[in-house]
Each structure stands twice: as C-alpha cells, then as structure tokens.
Design an enzyme around this catalytic site. Structure first.
Site, short mmCIF file in Angstrom:
data_model
loop_
_atom_site.label_atom_id
_atom_site.label_comp_id
_atom_site.label_asym_id
_atom_site.label_seq_id
_atom_site.Cartn_x
_atom_site.Cartn_y
_atom_site.Cartn_z
N ARG A 1 43.21 42.63 31.09
CA ARG A 1 42.73 41.24 31.18
C ARG A 1 41.42 40.88 30.81
NH1 ARG A 1 42.98 39.23 35.70
NH2 ARG A 1 42.83 41.05 37.16
N LYS B 1 49.56 37.48 35.31
CA LYS B 1 48.55 37.15 36.19
C LYS B 1 48.38 35.70 36.28
CE LYS B 1 47.06 40.03 38.05
NZ LYS B 1 47.23 40.66 39.16
N HIS C 1 48.63 40.77 46.63
CA HIS C 1 48.62 41.98 45.51
C HIS C 1 49.14 43.23 46.23
CE1 HIS C 1 46.49 44.12 42.20
NE2 HIS C 1 47.81 44.10 41.92
N SER D 1 45.11 48.10 40.93
CA SER D 1 45.76 48.72 39.74
C SER D 1 45.58 50.11 39.63
CB SER D 1 45.20 48.14 38.40
OG SER D 1 45.94 48.81 37.32
N LYS E 1 50.80 51.74 43.78
CA LYS E 1 51.76 50.93 44.24
C LYS E 1 53.14 51.03 43.90
CE LYS E 1 49.91 47.09 43.15
NZ LYS E 1 48.51 47.64 42.47
N THR E 2 53.33 50.91 42.48
CA THR E 2 54.65 51.03 41.91
C THR E 2 55.31 52.38 42.37
OG1 THR E 2 53.89 49.60 39.85
CG2 THR E 2 55.81 51.02 39.78
N ASP F 1 54.43 44.75 42.75
CA ASP F 1 53.11 44.13 42.63
C ASP F 1 52.64 42.68 43.09
OD1 ASP F 1 50.46 44.64 41.22
OD2 ASP F 1 51.06 42.92 39.87
N ARG G 1 51.04 50.96 29.50
CA ARG G 1 52.04 50.29 30.58
C ARG G 1 53.40 49.98 30.06
NH1 ARG G 1 50.01 47.70 35.28
NH2 ARG G 1 47.59 47.71 35.36
#
Length: 387
Positions: A60, A200, A219, A239, A243-244, A258, A324
């Site tokens: 981003r 986002k 988040h 990031s 988390k995933t 997410d 990704r």
C-alpha cells in the site's frame, strides 16, 4: 454496452457514471479470469490460479491516502495522522478520472462489507482491471445472485490504475492517490495496481462508521472452538506477525484472518476471503493455506514462478517480501459458514517484539493489556510491509 446481472435501477449511468463503453456487472470467477487473460493482465497458474505482478507498488501507499475535509467530518478525523484533500480537488479528481475512463472497459462487483447484517455496508467496486474484480470478489462478501437484482450501494469505490493524479490540480501528494469522500460516499484510487488498496479502503470505511454504532473495528484474525462460538479467540497483530496462520488452526473454526468487528452481539468478520502472505509458506506447517495456491481462482500476487512449469518459488522475495495469495474463505475447510463468533474469551497480541519491551510470551492482566493496546504497542522490526 452492459453485460451481466445488475439492479436495473442502479446501473452506472444511474450514478452519473457514463464514461466506459463496456461495463461487465458481477461476473463470476471463471468469466473474470477469462477476461483478465484476454487482456494480458497475468497468467493462468497451476490449478487455475491467476498469477499477477503489480509493478511499481507491491504494498500500500499510505502517504498517498487522503480524506476530503468536509463540514460533516471536520471534527471527527485525526487530521495530524490523515492527509487532507479539499472538496474542490476531489471534484476535479472525480471528473478527470471519469474522463480518463471514457470509451474504455470496466468491471463492477456489487459486494458487502461485514458478516453481521446489522452492521454490514453495501459496496460497489468499479475496477479497470478484471483481476482486481476477482480479488474484490474474494475479499468481500458476495450477495446471493437474486439479491443483485435489488442491490443499491452505500459506498462506491473506483479503482483506475492507469490514471495518474496531478498534485496541484487534485490537491494531493503525488501522481498516486487514494481519496475518500464521506459526503459523496465515494473512494477513488489511481496509479497503483496493488490490490490491497481495495480491501483496505473498505476497512477504512468501517473503521470510521462502526464506532458511532457502538462497534469496535479490529485489525485481527479470529476463530472459535468447534461447536462453541462462545469460545472465541482474536489475534491482534501487524502484517506478517502470524494472524492468518494462527487463526487457521485445524482444531478450531476460522471466523476470518484480518478484519473484524466487536459489537454487543459478538464478533464478526468484515470480509469474505483471506489475503495471506506466501513468503516461506510451508506445506507441512500451513497445509490448508499452502493448498490454496493451487486452487481455482486464487490470486497469486507478486510471486516468482518457473515460466515453463509455473511452479511457485516461495523463498524468492526478489519482487517483494510482501508476496500474497487471495482466496475465498470457503477454501479453508474449517471456515465458519456465518463468519460470526461470540465475545472474545481469549485476546492474543502478536507483537513480534525485537526491543525487549515484553518477554517472548507474556500473560497480561486486564490493566496491562489495555495499556499496551491503547499505547499502540505492536512492535515489529524490521518494519512490516503494508497489508
């Protein structure tokens, strides 16, 4: 010409958008992949995945994100941390972007942000690239086909990577722009192919809208015990902190990886898919996520692969460490059908702390947890790539 399924009372021309010659409404995955291949946007990978490179931007561009300063939001935005844009600059940006799209082709996806219908918003995604429409179709929640006949958007996002903004004319920072106008219920994205800007932008909308409804946007990833949504766990982290991976525990039910909301009713996912980092993805440690990289329709973004065999190189970060894959939630076998959970019973902060502020594993009291959460302690070194 118009193709596909759409509410006949809510076509682009009903929104005052008359530039594109060809508009494809709500195409499903095979049609979007076919269109993207015909336009040369990427390659068909193993299992029917779509392989794409996003060029200059592999993450981003937060410094190019602007919020239009109107009276309705002037006292509600933390302006020291958000770049402004004048209403006049936004109006010129909108007019110039539509003029740029004149005579071209665009893809429209009518989607939903938020699994809890009490707090969900309808979002119309208008994209110049077919694979961006595929990405959005994965990442947001898809209405039933019959519901498209009645769909009316609360917000519209227009993403045109071939358009470059003019800082002087459009009151922005550079030739790349992400501009949010809450009064006009519009978000404009230009001069970046990085697909994460799409998701986002929806998260930013919900971050603004939900607190006024008594919902905390988070988040984080989330899961719950099998057969027991009351036993919900959430995992906060930047990031790349895990988390995933952690939320995809095969012994528990995946709510999402997410972005979530926490209301008086419990926890709910904002999204309909996952956007997982693939660098050094391990088929033994993360078998279900790894398997998605050969499933039909998965978007493989910025990964190096063999030109002949199309085999992915999970260790090669020469394009970016922020490589990704984007896939729908149902590609994970233990994903929740509702994407709803209870109030979190366990809250885990994935800090990846390299500074020694906390031990590697720390059990915090409620007061300690509140202190570290409110102080923004999500330390990670080196700095993570933007999601």
């Amino acid at each position: 010409m118009a193709f596909g399924r759409v509410n006949p009372q809510f076509r682009l021309e009903d929104q005052g958008i008359t530039g594109p010659d060809n508009v494809y409404y709500n195409l499903i995955e095979p049609a979007l992949i076919e269109a993207a291949l015909q336009k040369g946007e990427g390659r068909l990978g193993r299992g029917g995945t779509f392989l794409v490179s996003t060029g200059k931007f592999t993450g981003r561009s937060p410094k190019d994100k602007h919020i239009v300063r109107t009276d309705s939001v002037a006292d509600k935005i933390w302006w020291e941390n958000n770049a402004t844009m004048s209403p006049e600059g936004f109006d010129r940006l909108y007019e110039d972007m539509l003029a740029h799209m004149q005579g071209g082709t665009c893809y429209v996806q009518d989607l939903v942000g938020g699994a809890d219908p009490a707090y969900a918003i309808n979002v119309r995604m208008i994209t110049e690239l077919a694979w961006h429409a595929l990405f959005c179709r994965h990442m947001l929640r898809r209405p039933e086909r019959e519901a498209l006949d009645r769909f009316v958007a609360d917000f519209t996002i227009i993403n045109c990577p071939s358009f470059k903004s003019d800082p002087k004319r459009h009151d922005c920072r550079s030739d790349t722009v992400i501009a949010l106008n809450f009064d006009r219920k519009l978000i404009l994205i230009g001069n970046t192919e990085y697909a994460g800007e799409n998701k986002k932008s929806v998260f930013t909308l919900l971050n603004y809208l939900l607190p006024e409804k008594g919902v905390m946007p988070m988040h984080c990833s989330a899961n719950h015990a099998r057969g027991n949504p009351v036993d919900t766990a959430i995992f906060f982290g930047l990031s790349g902190t895990g988390k995933t991976t952690l939320s995809a525990d095969p012994e528990r039910v995946l709510i999402g990886d997410d972005e979530h909301g926490w209301s008086e009713r419990g926890t709910f996912n904002f999204e309909g898919g996952c956007y997982a980092k693939t660098i050094n993805l391990d088929p033994e440690a993360e078998p279900e996520i790894y398997a998605t990289t050969e499933k039909f329709g998965t978007v493989i973004e910025n990964m190096v692969y063999d030109d002949e065999t199309l085999e992915l190189d999970f260790a090669d970060d020469s394009l970016t460490a922020n490589m990704r894959c984007a896939y729908p939630l149902h590609y994970i076998s233990n994903a929740s059908a509702t994407a709803l959970g209870g109030h979190p019973k366990n809250i885990i902060m994935l800090t990846c702390d390299a500074f020694g502020v906390l031990p590697p594993i720390a059990r915090l009291t409620p007061a300690q947890a509140m202190y570290h959460f409110l102080s923004g302690f999500t330390s990670k070194w080196p700095a993570p790539s933007a999601a």
